[in-house]
Design an enzyme around this catalytic site. Structure first.
Site, mmCIF file in Angstrom:
data_model
loop_
_atom_site.group_PDB
_atom_site.id
_atom_site.type_symbol
_atom_site.label_atom_id
_atom_site.label_comp_id
_atom_site.label_asym_id
_atom_site.label_seq_id
_atom_site.Cartn_x
_atom_site.Cartn_y
_atom_site.Cartn_z
ATOM 1 N N HIS A 119 -6.291 -7.287 -0.419
ATOM 2 C CA HIS A 119 -6.460 -5.848 -0.635
ATOM 3 C C HIS A 119 -5.721 -5.425 -1.915
ATOM 4 O O HIS A 119 -4.652 -5.957 -2.212
ATOM 5 C CB HIS A 119 -5.907 -5.071 0.568
ATOM 6 C CG HIS A 119 -6.557 -5.450 1.864
ATOM 7 N ND1 HIS A 119 -5.948 -6.289 2.782
ATOM 8 C CD2 HIS A 119 -7.778 -5.141 2.361
ATOM 9 C CE1 HIS A 119 -6.775 -6.460 3.812
ATOM 10 N NE2 HIS A 119 -7.890 -5.780 3.580
ATOM 11 N N ASP A 172 -2.650 -10.673 -2.272
ATOM 12 C CA ASP A 172 -3.216 -10.130 -1.030
ATOM 13 C C ASP A 172 -4.677 -9.732 -1.304
ATOM 14 O O ASP A 172 -5.003 -9.274 -2.403
ATOM 15 C CB ASP A 172 -2.401 -8.905 -0.605
ATOM 16 C CG ASP A 172 -2.781 -8.373 0.768
ATOM 17 O OD1 ASP A 172 -2.033 -8.642 1.726
ATOM 18 O OD2 ASP A 172 -3.825 -7.692 0.877
ATOM 19 N N ASP A 177 -4.634 -12.871 3.394
ATOM 20 C CA ASP A 177 -5.866 -12.373 4.001
ATOM 21 C C ASP A 177 -7.115 -12.596 3.148
ATOM 22 O O ASP A 177 -8.207 -12.175 3.530
ATOM 23 C CB ASP A 177 -5.717 -10.894 4.413
ATOM 24 C CG ASP A 177 -4.935 -10.056 3.412
ATOM 25 O OD1 ASP A 177 -4.689 -10.557 2.292
ATOM 26 O OD2 ASP A 177 -4.568 -8.920 3.748
ATOM 27 N N HIS A 216 0.817 -1.231 0.000
ATOM 28 C CA HIS A 216 0.000 0.000 0.000
ATOM 29 C C HIS A 216 0.848 1.278 0.000
ATOM 30 O O HIS A 216 0.295 2.371 -0.204
ATOM 31 C CB HIS A 216 -0.932 0.037 1.222
ATOM 32 C CG HIS A 216 -1.969 -1.051 1.229
ATOM 33 N ND1 HIS A 216 -2.846 -1.250 0.177
ATOM 34 C CD2 HIS A 216 -2.263 -2.010 2.148
ATOM 35 C CE1 HIS A 216 -3.632 -2.288 0.464
ATOM 36 N NE2 HIS A 216 -3.293 -2.770 1.649
HETATM 37 ZN ZN LIG Z 1 -4.061 -7.201 2.801
#
Ligand SMILES: [Zn+2]
Length: 287
Positions: free
Chosen positions: A152, A150, A230, A114
């Protein structure tokens, strides 16, 4: 399997924060005490400012030393700049190991995908995978693909690698979800595979498989993996359906690409993270 790690990365924490030291410590405990996967352990070396500055501004590197939270998810911790540089060093070492023909995983925190050129966010301070990919491109790699599984969206990696020649980014993630991006492809080289929350496992697997098919068409000579765990059904931070076997399958599928490959840990917040990592690594090793 070479694992690059340093227990010192467990040295920062905030009570109640999901990105906690136990993620690494419990994973180390399991990996050290299992016998199915022989492991060659290594400590990270050091990353140079010149390498980090391909992905980040000098102002951002300086900001890591200022004692002020970046956002509510991404606190300032004492020495966070040092910890973040440790994760970067491990990712760069993983790149070097992949080029030397090894199967390799960077087991470090903080994660990185991120982090943007000028901004720490989402538990990430420096973008480990983007820095390693830009190092690869600067030192001879002609076609580098990033596969980010991931749950996200890897918004920081996307922003840093956007439209860079010879690099392609593939992110499979839950949408809507944090950080709110990744609904569509961006630029010439960033490919997004959004999957709705609460879908059946087959639907999520199909998106992962579709990204593999597109990545193969790019014909990379090196693959960098943002390995987040995740999208697991029991992860507390998302609503996605993967099970242990899916992470084994991800490792196998990456191995089957038949090109040098390195993986770095991103997210993964469930208590089962150590087992998920082991399953993934067994897949990568072809066990
Ligand atoms: Zn994540």
């Amino acid at each position: 399997m070479r694992i690059i790690t340093d227990e010192h990365c467990a040295g920062y924490s905030r009570i109640g924060h999901p990105e906690r030291p136990l993620r690494i410590l419990a994973s180390l405990e399991l990996l050290r005490h299992q016998s199915e996967l022989p492991i060659d352990w290594a400590k990270p070396t050091q990353a140079g400012d010149d390498q980090m500055l391909r992905a980040h501004s000098p102002e951002h590197l300086a900001r890591l030393d200022e004692a002020e939270d970046f956002d509510p998810d991404t606190p300032y911790y004492e020495d966070i700049g040092k910890y973040a540089r440790g994760s970067v060093a491990a990712a760069l070492d993983a790149l070097a190991a992949a080029r030397a023909g090894q199967n390799v995983f960077s087991l470090m925190r903080p994660p990185g995908h991120h982090a943007k050129r000028d901004q720490a966010m989402g538990f990430c301070y420096l973008n480990n995978i983007a820095i390693a990919v830009l190092e690869a491109a600067a030192t001879g790699a002609k076609r580098v693909a990033v596969y980010d599984f991931d749950v996200h969206h890897g918004n920081g990696t996307e922003a840093i690698l956007l439209n860079r020649p010879g690099i392609a980014f593939y992110s499979i993630h839950q949408f809507p979800c944090y950080p709110g991006t990744g609904e569509a492809n961006v630029g010439r080289n960033c490919f997004n595979y959004p999957v709705a929350p609460e879908v059946p496992r087959e639907t999520y697997r199909a998106a992962l498989a579709r990204a593999f098919e597109d990545l193969k068409k790019f014909q990379p000579d090196l693959v960098a993996v943002s390995a987040g765990f995740d999208a697991y059904a029991r992860d507390p931070l998302a609503q996605s359906p993967l099970v242990l076997d899916d992470f084994y399958w991800l490792g196998q599928s990456l191995r089957a690409l038949g090109v040098p490959l390195f993986s770095v840990l991103e997210g993964g917040y469930s208590r089962d993270l150590p087992e998920l990592i082991l399953a993934y690594l067994k897949g990568v090793e072809g066990k």
